[in-house]
Scaffold this active site. Structure first.
Site, mmCIF file in Angstrom:
data_model
loop_
_atom_site.group_PDB
_atom_site.id
_atom_site.type_symbol
_atom_site.label_atom_id
_atom_site.label_comp_id
_atom_site.label_asym_id
_atom_site.label_seq_id
_atom_site.Cartn_x
_atom_site.Cartn_y
_atom_site.Cartn_z
ATOM 1 N N SER A 16 -15.614 3.821 2.335
ATOM 2 C CA SER A 16 -15.626 2.823 1.260
ATOM 3 C C SER A 16 -16.955 2.076 1.137
ATOM 4 O O SER A 16 -17.414 1.862 0.002
ATOM 5 C CB SER A 16 -14.472 1.831 1.440
ATOM 6 O OG SER A 16 -13.252 2.484 1.213
ATOM 7 N N THR A 59 -6.708 -1.405 4.630
ATOM 8 C CA THR A 59 -6.221 -0.084 5.022
ATOM 9 C C THR A 59 -5.368 -0.179 6.280
ATOM 10 O O THR A 59 -5.050 -1.286 6.735
ATOM 11 C CB THR A 59 -7.404 0.908 5.157
ATOM 12 O OG1 THR A 59 -6.872 2.220 5.352
ATOM 13 C CG2 THR A 59 -8.336 0.562 6.315
ATOM 14 N N LYS A 63 -1.730 -2.862 5.578
ATOM 15 C CA LYS A 63 -1.349 -2.882 4.160
ATOM 16 C C LYS A 63 -0.071 -3.689 3.880
ATOM 17 O O LYS A 63 0.122 -4.174 2.771
ATOM 18 C CB LYS A 63 -1.184 -1.457 3.632
ATOM 19 C CG LYS A 63 -2.506 -0.714 3.483
ATOM 20 C CD LYS A 63 -2.302 0.647 2.835
ATOM 21 C CE LYS A 63 -3.606 1.400 2.716
ATOM 22 N NZ LYS A 63 -3.456 2.677 1.988
ATOM 23 N N ASP A 98 -3.860 2.699 -4.667
ATOM 24 C CA ASP A 98 -3.567 4.100 -4.321
ATOM 25 C C ASP A 98 -2.695 4.738 -5.413
ATOM 26 O O ASP A 98 -2.791 5.937 -5.665
ATOM 27 C CB ASP A 98 -2.830 4.193 -2.979
ATOM 28 C CG ASP A 98 -3.742 3.922 -1.789
ATOM 29 O OD1 ASP A 98 -4.963 4.163 -1.902
ATOM 30 O OD2 ASP A 98 -3.234 3.471 -0.745
ATOM 31 N N GLY A 125 2.675 5.960 4.119
ATOM 32 C CA GLY A 125 2.010 5.129 3.118
ATOM 33 C C GLY A 125 1.570 5.907 1.901
ATOM 34 O O GLY A 125 1.807 5.480 0.755
ATOM 35 N N ASN A 145 10.505 15.107 3.632
ATOM 36 C CA ASN A 145 9.804 14.587 4.814
ATOM 37 C C ASN A 145 10.410 15.169 6.078
ATOM 38 O O ASN A 145 11.598 15.478 6.128
ATOM 39 C CB ASN A 145 9.897 13.050 4.846
ATOM 40 C CG ASN A 145 8.868 12.450 5.779
ATOM 41 O OD1 ASN A 145 7.688 12.805 5.710
ATOM 42 N ND2 ASN A 145 9.285 11.564 6.662
ATOM 43 N N TYR A 223 -8.323 14.509 2.943
ATOM 44 C CA TYR A 223 -9.680 14.754 2.433
ATOM 45 C C TYR A 223 -10.660 15.185 3.521
ATOM 46 O O TYR A 223 -11.850 15.342 3.232
ATOM 47 C CB TYR A 223 -10.205 13.546 1.650
ATOM 48 C CG TYR A 223 -10.121 12.231 2.371
ATOM 49 C CD1 TYR A 223 -11.091 11.832 3.267
ATOM 50 C CD2 TYR A 223 -9.037 11.387 2.144
ATOM 51 C CE1 TYR A 223 -10.994 10.626 3.939
ATOM 52 C CE2 TYR A 223 -8.920 10.177 2.814
ATOM 53 C CZ TYR A 223 -9.909 9.806 3.704
ATOM 54 O OH TYR A 223 -9.801 8.618 4.367
HETATM 55 P P1 NAP Z 1 1.494 7.924 7.642
HETATM 56 O O1 NAP Z 1 2.008 6.699 6.979
HETATM 57 O O2 NAP Z 1 1.269 7.932 9.112
HETATM 58 O O3 NAP Z 1 2.500 9.138 7.286
HETATM 59 C C1 NAP Z 1 2.290 10.410 7.837
HETATM 60 C C2 NAP Z 1 3.207 11.414 7.163
HETATM 61 O O4 NAP Z 1 2.889 12.716 7.654
HETATM 62 C C3 NAP Z 1 4.690 11.193 7.452
HETATM 63 O O5 NAP Z 1 5.428 11.568 6.325
HETATM 64 C C4 NAP Z 1 4.932 12.156 8.619
HETATM 65 O O6 NAP Z 1 6.259 12.584 8.736
HETATM 66 C C5 NAP Z 1 4.090 13.325 8.174
HETATM 67 N N1 NAP Z 1 3.738 14.228 9.275
HETATM 68 C C6 NAP Z 1 2.909 13.964 10.321
HETATM 69 N N2 NAP Z 1 2.810 15.055 11.110
HETATM 70 C C7 NAP Z 1 3.607 16.016 10.548
HETATM 71 C C8 NAP Z 1 3.926 17.356 10.896
HETATM 72 N N3 NAP Z 1 3.398 17.949 11.990
HETATM 73 N N4 NAP Z 1 4.740 18.052 10.092
HETATM 74 C C9 NAP Z 1 5.261 17.476 8.973
HETATM 75 N N5 NAP Z 1 5.007 16.196 8.587
HETATM 76 C C10 NAP Z 1 4.186 15.488 9.374
HETATM 77 O O7 NAP Z 1 0.115 8.386 7.015
HETATM 78 P P2 NAP Z 1 -0.443 8.065 5.539
HETATM 79 O O8 NAP Z 1 -1.227 6.812 5.566
HETATM 80 O O9 NAP Z 1 0.681 8.218 4.574
HETATM 81 O O10 NAP Z 1 -1.491 9.261 5.344
HETATM 82 C C11 NAP Z 1 -1.064 10.596 5.153
HETATM 83 C C12 NAP Z 1 -2.267 11.450 4.774
HETATM 84 O O11 NAP Z 1 -2.763 11.007 3.520
HETATM 85 C C13 NAP Z 1 -3.463 11.329 5.745
HETATM 86 O O12 NAP Z 1 -4.082 12.591 5.839
HETATM 87 C C14 NAP Z 1 -4.374 10.331 5.072
HETATM 88 O O13 NAP Z 1 -5.733 10.512 5.422
HETATM 89 C C15 NAP Z 1 -4.138 10.709 3.623
HETATM 90 N N6 NAP Z 1 -4.431 9.614 2.686
HETATM 91 C C16 NAP Z 1 -5.312 9.880 1.716
HETATM 92 C C17 NAP Z 1 -5.613 8.914 0.781
HETATM 93 C C18 NAP Z 1 -6.601 9.240 -0.283
HETATM 94 O O14 NAP Z 1 -7.048 8.335 -0.980
HETATM 95 N N7 NAP Z 1 -6.952 10.512 -0.462
HETATM 96 C C19 NAP Z 1 -4.984 7.664 0.825
HETATM 97 C C20 NAP Z 1 -4.051 7.426 1.843
HETATM 98 C C21 NAP Z 1 -3.790 8.418 2.771
HETATM 99 P P3 NAP Z 1 7.286 11.734 9.667
HETATM 100 O O15 NAP Z 1 7.759 10.603 8.803
HETATM 101 O O16 NAP Z 1 8.339 12.715 10.004
HETATM 102 O O17 NAP Z 1 6.509 11.267 10.880
#
Ligand code: NAP
Length: 277
Positions: A16, A59, A63, A98, A125, A145, A223
């Site tokens: 950022s 972040t 959040k 987001d 998130g 999920n 990403y």
């Molecule tokens: P989070 O709140 O920790 O959620 C993680 C998610 O991934 C949960 O649904 C989890 O499932 C699932 N998961 C983790 N390991 C898994 C596996 N081995 N098999 C299947 N599902 C699995 O994380 P988040 O903040 O939502 O971020 C998720 C991704 O989005 C990250 O890669 C992050 O970098 C990306 N992101 C990108 C942006 C963007 O602007 N591009 C913004 C935010 C996040 P469970 O509930 O079963 O644990």
């Protein structure tokens, strides 16, 4: 000089600061963007207001915590998370850009979400923001999920609210299930979002390649790397692909525009973001 910043932990590798500072430079705005790792994020927001900080992003893991110090927008309240604080109001306004990041990433690629059948994989998130975004336009959003109860919780939270913001009488139908539902849901979908972390650490995908098809538009929130296995296989299946940097870019663009009241220099911010990735 205006000061903007990011609250999170860890934040030292955040993209950022260079992305926003490229925007300030291109727009001729005298401002800096710095990172903070506070112990108490809500207290940090109150302190930033007292110091005259112009805007904050928020972040992981803060959040939800900062909601105690802001008046959430309708979108932030719906998602249950704030990633952008605007200090031009008292109390400060807490938005969730987001949601706009997802919508504007699809729009940039010419993908219309109106009336679509959408699938979100992941209920953390990013999954909450993606589901809230898609529900503003889609006819149905199906959330799959690994931990099924989390998908049900997400749908219960979002489904109880009016999901269309910009008009339209209908609300999207939201449903929840485990990853096993993808076999049925993805072949019937127009839009797919990966909001899990799968694909980040290793060359894995949360969606089997044989389910992907040329009628799909696929956004991967991951990403790093930019070209995940999911996007590679989606491209091979003839789908439209949108990498996670577009979502990251447009959540920042939306914050920039909210804070400055000006159109963001999207090309300059995008160029710097992609150089840094
Ligand atoms: P989070 O709140 O920790 O959620 C993680 C998610 O991934 C949960 O649904 C989890 O499932 C699932 N998961 C983790 N390991 C898994 C596996 N081995 N098999 C299947 N599902 C699995 O994380 P988040 O903040 O939502 O971020 C998720 C991704 O989005 C990250 O890669 C992050 O970098 C990306 N992101 C990108 C942006 C963007 O602007 N591009 C913004 C935010 C996040 P469970 O509930 O079963 O644990």
């Amino acid at each position: 000089m205006d000061v903007y910043g990011l609250l999170g932990s860890p934040v030292e590798h955040s993209l950022s600061p260079p992305m926003h500072e490229a925007g300030y430079e291109a727009a001729g705005i005298d401002a800096r963007y710095v990172t903070f790792e506070p112990d108490d994020a809500a207290e940090a927001v109150r302190g930033a207001a007292a110091l005259g900080v112009a805007g904050l992003n928020v972040t992981v893991p803060f959040k939800r915590d900062v909601m105690a110090a802001v008046e959430p927008t309708e979108r932030a309240a719906r998602v249950g998370a704030v990633n952008t604080v605007d200090f031009t109001t008292s109390p400060p306004t807490g938005d969730n850009t987001d949601v706009a990041g997802v919508l504007r990433a699809f729009d940039h690629h010419g993908v219309s979400l109106d009336g679509t059948t959408a699938v979100v994989v992941g209920a953390g998130g990013a999954g909450r923001a993606a589901t809230a975004a898609l529900a503003e336009h889609a006819d149905s959003v199906r959330v799959a999920n690994r931990t099924v109860s989390r998908a049900h919780d997400l749908v219960a939270d979002l489904g109880e609210e009016e999901t269309r913001v910009d008009g339209g009488d209908d609300t999207a139908t939201l449903s929840a299930g485990g990853l096993d539902r993808l076999e049925e849901w993805v072949p019937a979908a127009d839009v797919l979002v990966n909001a899990t972390t799968v694909g980040m650490e290793s060359d894995e995908t949360p969606v089997p390649a044989e389910l992907l098809h040329d009628g799909l538009a696929v956004l991967d929130a991951v990403y790093t790397p930019l070209e995940t296995r999911l996007l590679r296989e989606a491209d091979a299946a003839g789908a439209t692909t949108v990498d996670g940097a577009w979502m990251l870019l447009y959540q920042g663009v939306e914050a920039f525009e909210r804070w400055t009241g000006r159109d963001a220099p999207v090309a300059a911010m995008n160029e710097t973001l992609r150089e840094e990735l």
